[in-house]
Design an enzyme around this catalytic site. Structure first.
Site, PDB file in Angstrom:
ATOM      1  N   LYS A  61       0.677  -1.235   0.152  1.00  2.26           N
ATOM      2  CA  LYS A  61      -0.073   0.203   0.121  1.00  2.26           C
ATOM      3  C   LYS A  61       0.838   1.498  -0.018  1.00  2.26           C
ATOM      4  O   LYS A  61       0.789   2.354  -0.904  1.00  2.26           O
ATOM      5  CB  LYS A  61      -1.013   0.058   1.135  1.00  2.26           C
ATOM      6  CG  LYS A  61      -1.805  -1.203   1.282  1.00  2.26           C
ATOM      7  CD  LYS A  61      -3.116  -1.107   2.338  1.00  2.26           C
ATOM      8  CE  LYS A  61      -2.262  -1.201   3.664  1.00  2.26           C
ATOM      9  NZ  LYS A  61      -1.403  -2.576   3.959  1.00  2.26           N
ATOM     10  N   ASP A 106      -0.699   7.038   6.662  1.00  2.00           N
ATOM     11  CA  ASP A 106      -0.691   5.189   6.825  1.00  2.00           C
ATOM     12  C   ASP A 106      -1.549   5.073   8.251  1.00  2.00           C
ATOM     13  O   ASP A 106      -1.487   5.750   9.067  1.00  2.00           O
ATOM     14  CB  ASP A 106       0.822   4.941   7.104  1.00  2.00           C
ATOM     15  CG  ASP A 106       0.764   3.258   6.814  1.00  2.00           C
ATOM     16  OD1 ASP A 106      -0.102   2.834   6.515  1.00  2.00           O
ATOM     17  OD2 ASP A 106       1.913   2.825   7.263  1.00  2.00           O
ATOM     18  N   THR A 155      -5.297  -1.243   7.258  1.00  3.05           N
ATOM     19  CA  THR A 155      -5.668  -2.477   7.501  1.00  3.05           C
ATOM     20  C   THR A 155      -6.791  -2.779   8.133  1.00  3.05           C
ATOM     21  O   THR A 155      -7.250  -4.100   8.169  1.00  3.05           O
ATOM     22  CB  THR A 155      -4.502  -3.179   8.524  1.00  3.05           C
ATOM     23  OG1 THR A 155      -4.402  -2.381   9.556  1.00  3.05           O
ATOM     24  CG2 THR A 155      -3.088  -2.975   7.610  1.00  3.05           C
ATOM     25  N   ARG A 214       6.428  -8.332   1.093  1.00  2.00           N
ATOM     26  CA  ARG A 214       7.177  -7.950   2.297  1.00  2.00           C
ATOM     27  C   ARG A 214       8.129  -9.262   2.678  1.00  2.00           C
ATOM     28  O   ARG A 214       9.298  -9.252   3.101  1.00  2.00           O
ATOM     29  CB  ARG A 214       6.531  -7.131   3.286  1.00  2.00           C
ATOM     30  CG  ARG A 214       7.418  -6.861   4.525  1.00  2.00           C
ATOM     31  CD  ARG A 214       6.645  -6.167   5.607  1.00  2.00           C
ATOM     32  NE  ARG A 214       6.145  -4.759   4.948  1.00  2.00           N
ATOM     33  CZ  ARG A 214       5.028  -4.063   5.581  1.00  2.00           C
ATOM     34  NH1 ARG A 214       4.545  -4.478   6.885  1.00  2.00           N
ATOM     35  NH2 ARG A 214       4.641  -3.163   5.065  1.00  2.00           N
TER      36      ARG A 214
END
Length: 340
Positions: A61, A106, A155, A214
């Site tokens: 993201k 974020d 999330t 990741r």
């Protein structure tokens, strides 16, 4: 050998993130639509509409938000919701933006209500409400802001308030990556890190990283370490198998805690159902970590199910852990060998 700092190697480590949409692997449908929105905004010489990115951690993201700024050729201003403690923190960032800039926040679901209210007006009217003075002499001043693109990532989309979510004109949801996409990511990252890797080793890493880029890059770095110290420096399938076993990662990408969660439900609660708080206490993990990191992938792989009464393991979990055979013989538990 003494440790040393190598700027060239440090640059390679930081360059694993793609910088343009063409370099961003996976999420094909998402990228296809986003490319249209970017091209349209550039053609009209306008700020792109506000963008809402939703998905589990580690799927890209933040990277995609920066890619958008690079594709638009505009300023990139990143921050996170926990860093915005007071309205003046957000006001300072908003007033420093340039025309068509990209502001990225974020974990946007963690914004405080007072900051959210300020952000509503900024996103919709491109103005900032600011109170000057105190008491009877207080007055509100509206400060004009440049037209900017707000990108919020989370999330937990359900924790984002409806008024804030409705301000985003574009909403994109990330899904877990396919093994073939992750294999391509591993090969790309290996080339950037200047490490040799066999095709079958990259394939094995692609299916062992929980559908998450990741984790794929993290495991690649560890395999590079094992290959450098234990062999010729080239990552082979044998290197990956040995390395994953030493890291306690199995062929489904499950870590030790994933297997412990499944094992505890089977042995302590007869396969479930069991509530999240009770399960978290049993495995020594926080409820947030359980729900945000471990459960999504276990559910995605069909090893765990959520029911109105709690968490329940599936037959696939019994088969993967070989628990039925263990219960018939020596009691619950694995034989200590990972299923390679």
């Amino acid at each position: 050998m003494a440790a040393f700092y190598d700027p060239a190697r440090d640059d390679r480590e930081g360059s694993l993130r793609p910088h343009l949409l063409g370099e961003f692997l996976g999420q094909a449908r998402l990228k296809e639509n986003l490319a249209v929105f970017i091209q349209a905004a550039r053609g009209r010489n306008e700020a792109m509409d506000h963008l809402f990115l939703v998905g589990p951690p580690g799927l890209g993201k933040t990277t995609l938000a920066q890619v958008v700024a690079n594709e638009l050729g505009v300023e990139w201003k990143p921050t996170s919701a926990p860093a915005l403690d007071k309205p003046k923190d957000l006001a300072g960032i908003l007033t420093s933006l340039k025309e068509h800039s990209v502001l990225f926040i974020d974990e946007i679901h963690r914004l405080k209500p007072a900051i959210e209210e300020m952000l509503y007006i900024a996103m919709e009217d491109f103005e900032l409400d600011w109170i000057i003075g105190q008491g009877p002499s207080a007055r509100t001043v509206r400060i004009p802001l440049p037209h900017f693109t707000m990108i919020g990532a989370t999330t937990k989309p359900g924790a984002v308030s409806s008024p804030l979510a409705s301000r985003f004109g574009i909403s994109l949801r990330f899904g877990y990556y396919e093994a073939s996409e992750l294999e391509s990511i591993v090969l790309r990252s290996a080339q950037i890190l200047n490490v040799e890797i066999d095709a079958d080793a990259a394939t094995l890493l692609g299916v062992s990283c929980r559908g998450t880029p990741r984790i794929a890059n993290r495991l690649l770095r560890r395999m590079r370490d094992f290959a450098q110290v234990g062999s010729s420096g080239r990552i082979t399938k044998a290197t990956v198998e040995d390395g994953l076993s030493r890291l306690e990662v199995d062929r489904l990408g499950l870590e030790r805690m994933d297997r412990e969660i499944l094992r505890v439900i089977i042995t302590h609660y007869a396969g479930g159902p069991v509530g999240a708080e009770t399960l978290a206490i049993s495995v020594g993990e926080g409820v947030d970590g359980l729900e945000d990191y471990y459960e999504p992938y276990l559910i995605q792989t069909g090893l765990l199910a959520r029911t109105p009464r709690g968490r329940v393991v599936t037959q696939a979990a019994y088969a993967h852990l070989k628990m039925e055979a263990a219960l018939e013989k020596d009691g619950p538990g694995e034989d200590g060998r990972l299923p390679f």
